[in-house]
Each structure stands twice: as C-alpha cells, then as structure tokens.
Design a protein around this motif. Structure first.
Motif, PDB file in Angstrom:
ATOM      1  N   TYR A 104      86.777  44.948  92.492  1.00 19.37           N
ATOM      2  CA  TYR A 104      87.229  46.125  93.024  1.00 19.37           C
ATOM      3  C   TYR A 104      88.857  46.129  92.913  1.00 19.37           C
ATOM      4  O   TYR A 104      89.277  47.371  92.311  1.00 19.37           O
ATOM      5  CB  TYR A 104      87.222  46.010  94.744  1.00 19.37           C
ATOM      6  CG  TYR A 104      87.784  47.163  95.519  1.00 19.37           C
ATOM      7  CD1 TYR A 104      87.068  48.454  95.382  1.00 19.37           C
ATOM      8  CD2 TYR A 104      88.985  47.247  96.061  1.00 19.37           C
ATOM      9  CE1 TYR A 104      87.390  49.568  96.397  1.00 19.37           C
ATOM     10  CE2 TYR A 104      89.381  48.266  96.823  1.00 19.37           C
ATOM     11  CZ  TYR A 104      88.785  49.351  96.945  1.00 19.37           C
ATOM     12  OH  TYR A 104      89.266  50.555  97.461  1.00 19.37           O
ATOM     13  N   ASN A 105      89.697  45.149  92.783  1.00 18.81           N
ATOM     14  CA  ASN A 105      90.931  45.194  92.570  1.00 18.81           C
ATOM     15  C   ASN A 105      91.126  45.887  91.212  1.00 18.81           C
ATOM     16  O   ASN A 105      92.238  46.533  90.838  1.00 18.81           O
ATOM     17  CB  ASN A 105      91.562  43.800  92.829  1.00 18.81           C
ATOM     18  CG  ASN A 105      91.851  43.391  94.103  1.00 18.81           C
ATOM     19  OD1 ASN A 105      91.983  44.107  94.896  1.00 18.81           O
ATOM     20  ND2 ASN A 105      91.915  41.973  94.234  1.00 18.81           N
ATOM     21  N   LEU A 106      90.452  45.340  90.061  1.00 21.48           N
ATOM     22  CA  LEU A 106      90.460  45.702  88.634  1.00 21.48           C
ATOM     23  C   LEU A 106      90.242  47.039  88.900  1.00 21.48           C
ATOM     24  O   LEU A 106      90.895  47.717  87.993  1.00 21.48           O
ATOM     25  CB  LEU A 106      89.487  44.927  87.895  1.00 21.48           C
ATOM     26  CG  LEU A 106      89.126  45.328  86.495  1.00 21.48           C
ATOM     27  CD1 LEU A 106      90.711  45.078  85.642  1.00 21.48           C
ATOM     28  CD2 LEU A 106      88.204  44.580  85.862  1.00 21.48           C
ATOM     29  N   CYS A 107      89.231  47.726  89.356  1.00 19.95           N
ATOM     30  CA  CYS A 107      88.986  49.043  89.476  1.00 19.95           C
ATOM     31  C   CYS A 107      90.301  49.915  89.776  1.00 19.95           C
ATOM     32  O   CYS A 107      90.746  50.997  89.048  1.00 19.95           O
ATOM     33  CB  CYS A 107      87.734  49.605  90.043  1.00 19.95           C
ATOM     34  SG  CYS A 107      86.209  49.019  89.289  1.00 19.95           S
ATOM     35  N   MET A 108      90.595  49.432  90.948  1.00 16.63           N
ATOM     36  CA  MET A 108      91.762  50.271  91.426  1.00 16.63           C
ATOM     37  C   MET A 108      93.249  49.995  90.657  1.00 16.63           C
ATOM     38  O   MET A 108      93.910  50.827  90.583  1.00 16.63           O
ATOM     39  CB  MET A 108      92.254  49.486  92.712  1.00 16.63           C
ATOM     40  CG  MET A 108      90.904  49.938  93.797  1.00 16.63           C
ATOM     41  SD  MET A 108      90.621  51.494  94.218  1.00 16.63           S
ATOM     42  CE  MET A 108      92.101  52.093  95.092  1.00 16.63           C
ATOM     43  N   ALA A 109      93.154  49.126  89.780  1.00 17.13           N
ATOM     44  CA  ALA A 109      94.516  48.731  89.169  1.00 17.13           C
ATOM     45  C   ALA A 109      94.332  49.666  87.796  1.00 17.13           C
ATOM     46  O   ALA A 109      95.469  49.858  87.240  1.00 17.13           O
ATOM     47  CB  ALA A 109      94.554  47.388  88.995  1.00 17.13           C
ATOM     48  N   VAL A 110      93.173  49.808  87.171  1.00 15.24           N
ATOM     49  CA  VAL A 110      93.262  50.443  85.982  1.00 15.24           C
ATOM     50  C   VAL A 110      92.909  51.820  85.737  1.00 15.24           C
ATOM     51  O   VAL A 110      92.964  52.406  84.812  1.00 15.24           O
ATOM     52  CB  VAL A 110      92.549  49.478  84.753  1.00 15.24           C
ATOM     53  CG1 VAL A 110      93.100  48.113  84.876  1.00 15.24           C
ATOM     54  CG2 VAL A 110      90.780  49.382  85.229  1.00 15.24           C
ATOM     55  N   ARG A 197      92.600  51.115  73.890  1.00 17.31           N
ATOM     56  CA  ARG A 197      92.959  51.503  75.264  1.00 17.31           C
ATOM     57  C   ARG A 197      92.058  51.085  76.264  1.00 17.31           C
ATOM     58  O   ARG A 197      92.400  50.880  77.298  1.00 17.31           O
ATOM     59  CB  ARG A 197      92.976  52.919  75.098  1.00 17.31           C
ATOM     60  CG  ARG A 197      93.323  53.567  76.558  1.00 17.31           C
ATOM     61  CD  ARG A 197      93.404  55.085  76.414  1.00 17.31           C
ATOM     62  NE  ARG A 197      93.724  55.670  77.900  1.00 17.31           N
ATOM     63  CZ  ARG A 197      93.144  55.887  78.839  1.00 17.31           C
ATOM     64  NH1 ARG A 197      91.663  55.615  78.723  1.00 17.31           N
ATOM     65  NH2 ARG A 197      93.610  56.340  79.972  1.00 17.31           N
ATOM     66  N   ILE A 198      90.813  50.531  75.761  1.00 23.21           N
ATOM     67  CA  ILE A 198      89.820  50.166  76.913  1.00 23.21           C
ATOM     68  C   ILE A 198      90.033  48.789  77.469  1.00 23.21           C
ATOM     69  O   ILE A 198      90.451  47.734  76.615  1.00 23.21           O
ATOM     70  CB  ILE A 198      88.311  50.293  76.395  1.00 23.21           C
ATOM     71  CG1 ILE A 198      88.086  51.547  75.925  1.00 23.21           C
ATOM     72  CG2 ILE A 198      87.288  49.453  77.295  1.00 23.21           C
ATOM     73  CD1 ILE A 198      86.620  51.746  75.350  1.00 23.21           C
ATOM     74  N   VAL A 199      89.813  48.617  78.693  1.00 26.13           N
ATOM     75  CA  VAL A 199      89.997  47.189  79.321  1.00 26.13           C
ATOM     76  C   VAL A 199      88.658  46.855  79.813  1.00 26.13           C
ATOM     77  O   VAL A 199      87.878  47.689  80.034  1.00 26.13           O
ATOM     78  CB  VAL A 199      90.751  47.380  80.652  1.00 26.13           C
ATOM     79  CG1 VAL A 199      90.939  46.012  81.263  1.00 26.13           C
ATOM     80  CG2 VAL A 199      92.509  47.753  80.580  1.00 26.13           C
ATOM     81  N   ILE A 200      88.522  45.527  79.632  1.00 25.77           N
ATOM     82  CA  ILE A 200      87.274  44.995  79.649  1.00 25.77           C
ATOM     83  C   ILE A 200      87.329  43.918  80.874  1.00 25.77           C
ATOM     84  O   ILE A 200      87.945  43.208  81.041  1.00 25.77           O
ATOM     85  CB  ILE A 200      86.768  44.406  78.436  1.00 25.77           C
ATOM     86  CG1 ILE A 200      86.505  45.045  77.349  1.00 25.77           C
ATOM     87  CG2 ILE A 200      85.176  43.708  78.664  1.00 25.77           C
ATOM     88  CD1 ILE A 200      87.635  44.683  76.438  1.00 25.77           C
ATOM     89  N   GLU A 255      99.837  41.766  83.116  1.00 19.16           N
ATOM     90  CA  GLU A 255     100.291  43.078  83.613  1.00 19.16           C
ATOM     91  C   GLU A 255      99.229  43.467  84.580  1.00 19.16           C
ATOM     92  O   GLU A 255      99.375  43.992  85.469  1.00 19.16           O
ATOM     93  CB  GLU A 255     100.458  44.110  82.400  1.00 19.16           C
ATOM     94  CG  GLU A 255     101.678  43.773  81.538  1.00 19.16           C
ATOM     95  CD  GLU A 255     101.362  42.809  80.400  1.00 19.16           C
ATOM     96  OE1 GLU A 255     102.218  42.405  79.726  1.00 19.16           O
ATOM     97  OE2 GLU A 255     100.054  42.306  80.402  1.00 19.16           O
ATOM     98  N   ILE A 256      97.889  43.342  83.960  1.00 18.84           N
ATOM     99  CA  ILE A 256      96.914  43.414  84.907  1.00 18.84           C
ATOM    100  C   ILE A 256      96.684  42.692  86.191  1.00 18.84           C
ATOM    101  O   ILE A 256      96.424  43.167  87.147  1.00 18.84           O
ATOM    102  CB  ILE A 256      95.445  43.719  84.028  1.00 18.84           C
ATOM    103  CG1 ILE A 256      95.644  44.757  83.062  1.00 18.84           C
ATOM    104  CG2 ILE A 256      94.373  44.036  84.912  1.00 18.84           C
ATOM    105  CD1 ILE A 256      94.541  45.011  82.100  1.00 18.84           C
TER     106      ILE A 256
END
Length: 399
Positions: A104-110, A197-200, A255-256
C-alpha cells in the motif's frame, strides 16, 4: 452519511469476508469448515515467541524509528544477501505492519491520478484496490489455466502503455501457487528494461513455501539491471507462522523507500516494537522450523490437488509454492446450473458446509481458491464433503 468517492471505488476483501462469514456461521452453531483464510495453523516457533516475551519483559515497548529498528534492518539486509544475493543499506530497507502495508505504501508513493499499474491476473485480491485507493488505474492481463497462470512477455508488453508507472509481480502467487523460473523472469525483465519509467514491486511473501527443484528466484536476482527501480517485498507472516505479529519489509531504491516511509509516518508510524524483536529472531535464528512447516504444506498440497482432480468437473494444477489450491470449476458450475463462481461457492457453503473463496475475487472467474494452511484431518473432511456434493449432483446432471 456520505463517504469519499475514493472509498466507493473499492470493495471489502473477499478472503476476509469469507473467513468472517464462516466464523459467524460457526458461532450460530452451524458445522462449517473454513478454507478461506491464508493463515498457517502452526504456532509461532518457540524461540521467536520468546524473543517477543523478552522484549516486553525488558520494556522494549515504546515507539521506534518509523521505518524499523536498526537490528531488524540488519537482519533483513543479511537475509536479502544470504537468500537472494541482493545488497542493501539501511536507508534502502523499510519495515511495516505487514507486507500489505508495504505494498500500500508503494502504491501511494509512486502513483499519481491516472497512472496505470499492471497486475497480472490471477492476483492477490488487494492489489487492484490498493491501486484504486492511490487514484491509479489497474490493468490486469489474464494468465489462464492453459499457461499455468503465468503471464508471458508478450502479454506484459501489450499491457504497458505511456501511462504505466507500476508493475506488481507475485511469485509464488497467491492464489494459484504458480512461480516464475529464472528464465521466465529474465524474459519478463527484458520487456521491463525497455521502459525505464516503470517501478516494479515484487511480492515474494511465499518464497520459503516453495517446492520446485529449481531454487526460488526473485526478479532482481534474475535481472540485476532492474535493481535501481525494483522494490523487493517480503515478510515473516507466512513462513514463520507469524500472521498476527504483523511484520512485512522491503528493500529498494533510497528515494522510493524514503517516500514510503513518509507515507507510513503519516498513517501508522512504526510497526510494533515487540513484533520487530520477534522478527529479528525469526530471520537470524534456526531455520529448521521453516523446513518442517514447508514439508507439511507440501504433503497437504499433494493431497488436496489429487482430491480435487478426482472430482467431476474440477481441474487443479499443482502449485509450486504457497498454501493454496486454485481449482478450475467451470464445468462443475455448468453442470450444477450455477451462474457464476460466487453462486458455486454459496452452494458449497450451504450444502457442503465448506467455505471457499470464488476465483472472481482474484480476477479469474470460474475458479475457487482453497487454503490448505489447516490440518490434514480438516482437509480430508472438507474435501470429502465437496466430493460428495459434486459426485451426487454433477454426475446426476450429466448422466
């Protein structure tokens, strides 16, 4: 009272709903076996529980750093190096209240409004809704039974657009148990390398519950070039029977990780101090407990898959890992006149007293997920009940 449009976009977790309904029926005196929850029936190993007890006794009951204590970060760094050949610094590691919060943190962050996230189906039920809560748009290419529930490079490439910002991969997969080989991950990685550009995000939660001859491989282990934009996610819940301790973690770009820490700092703050100490013991301690539980899970998998494949109108591939069986039941549904897998699951609950999760909740209609994270005795009873219903009714309908 009105609620936000954001929350109206999402729905309650179907796995939690099935589990709650089974518990409610049992409380009413009904004989119901719940195969919905993905929760090991084993107790947390004694040395891990003792570490939590000692943390309480020593007064380690206050706030910690938002992203986790250094001792646990160091244990996570050692785990990533030991098991996956991945090197991280403390600033690249974060601990959360379960891997669900990590994702959830990842989705909100990127994700920004309108960004797309590619989520191969079948998927864990929470992925699309997390993306929706972050104002993103889930794109869900289906990897079906015929391809072993694993997305192909061609499907991945076709799903990616100029709006794609995130790709979520889960191996071994909840709900199917399918796991990508090193060669398959390399092929997917070749596609992702073309889109800088894509984060995995790689959800490796079931890494330790795995039975293939080829060793488990995480994406960045197979494609090191993706290290700088991949967040590798894991946790202690499943492998160490620590679901209630609520500890997930990840390693990724500074950074992420910093952005995810900011999200967490404004929501829950740090995960439980006591649970963090227990997680240190889990990651650093004797791993034989994991092997023993894994052996039991494999025995259960073999039994469940055999039992399901012997039932009329049911097909089930043996998963490479996890403690779930994902059965294709469209022929059984048709023979029973069920309109969809929700109606099929309702029939099993009402007539067989067995609660399963419909496959549509995982983006794969015509399936059902059964958890075999319970005792063999319970599984034998549950599968016998399902078989009796299907043999009596499917055979009668097709005679």
């Amino acid at each position: 009272m009105p609620v936000s449009r954001r929350v109206q976009r999402v729905k309650p977790s179907p796995t939690l709903a099935v589990t709650a309904r089974a518990a409610r029926l049992r409380a009413e005196g009904k004989d119901v076996i719940g195969l919905g929850a993905g929760e090991p029936d084993f107790d947390t190993p004694a040395h891990i529980a003792q570490a939590g007890i000692e943390a309480i006794q020593k007064g380690f009951t206050r706030y910690t750093h938002v992203e986790g204590i250094d001792e646990l970060k160091d244990a996570i760094i050692a785990k990533f190096q030991r098991d996956n050949g991945l090197t991280y610094e403390r600033s690249q590691v974060m601990v959360s209240s379960g891997a669900k919060q990590t994702i959830y943190n990842l989705c909100m962050a990127v994700l920004d409004p309108g960004d797309e996230a590619v989520i191969p189906a079948p998927y864990w039920v929470s992925y699309p809704d997390m993306v929706l809560l972050a104002d993103g748009h889930p794109v869900m290419p289906l990897a079906g039974f015929a391809q072993g529930y694993k997305i192909t490079p061609r499907q991945l490439a076709a799903a990616i657009t100029a709006k794609t910002r995130l790709v979520l991969l889960n191996s071994p997969c909840n709900p199917t148990g399918a796991a990508y080989s090193r060669a398959e991950l390399k092929a997917l990685g070749e596609v992702l390398l073309e889109h800088p550009r894509i984060v995995i995000g790689t959800d490796d939660m079931y890494e330790k519950i795995y039975w293939e001859p080829e060793p488990f491989t995480s994406l960045v282990s197979a494609v090191p070039e993706l290290y700088s934009r991949t967040v590798t996610i894991n946790g202690v819940s499943k492998a160490y029977a620590m679901t209630g301790w609520r500890i997930g973690y990840c390693g990724g770009p500074k950074e992420i990780i910093a952005a995810m820490s900011t999200i967490q700092g404004q929501s829950t703050s740090n995960p439980s101090s006591i649970s963090q100490k227990a997680a240190v013991a889990a990651l650093n301690g004797d791993q034989s407990c994991v092997a023993r539980m894994n052996e039991a899970f494999k025995e259960r998998r073999d039994f469940v898959v055999r039992a399901l494949n012997s039932m009329p109108g049911v097909s089930c591939l043996p998963g490479a890992g996890t403690f779930y069986a994902f059965a294709e039941v469209s022929r059984a549904m048709a023979a029973l006149g069920c309109r969809d897998d929700n109606e099929f699951a309702e029939l099993l609950l009402n007539d067989a007293g067995v609660a399963v999760v419909p496959g549509s909740g995982f983006g794969a209609p015509g399936h059902m997920r059964l958890s075999f994270a319970c005792s063999m005795k319970t599984l034998e009873k549950a599968l016998d009940r399902i078989a009796r219903i299907l043999v009596a009714r499917v055979v009668a309908e097709t005679a």
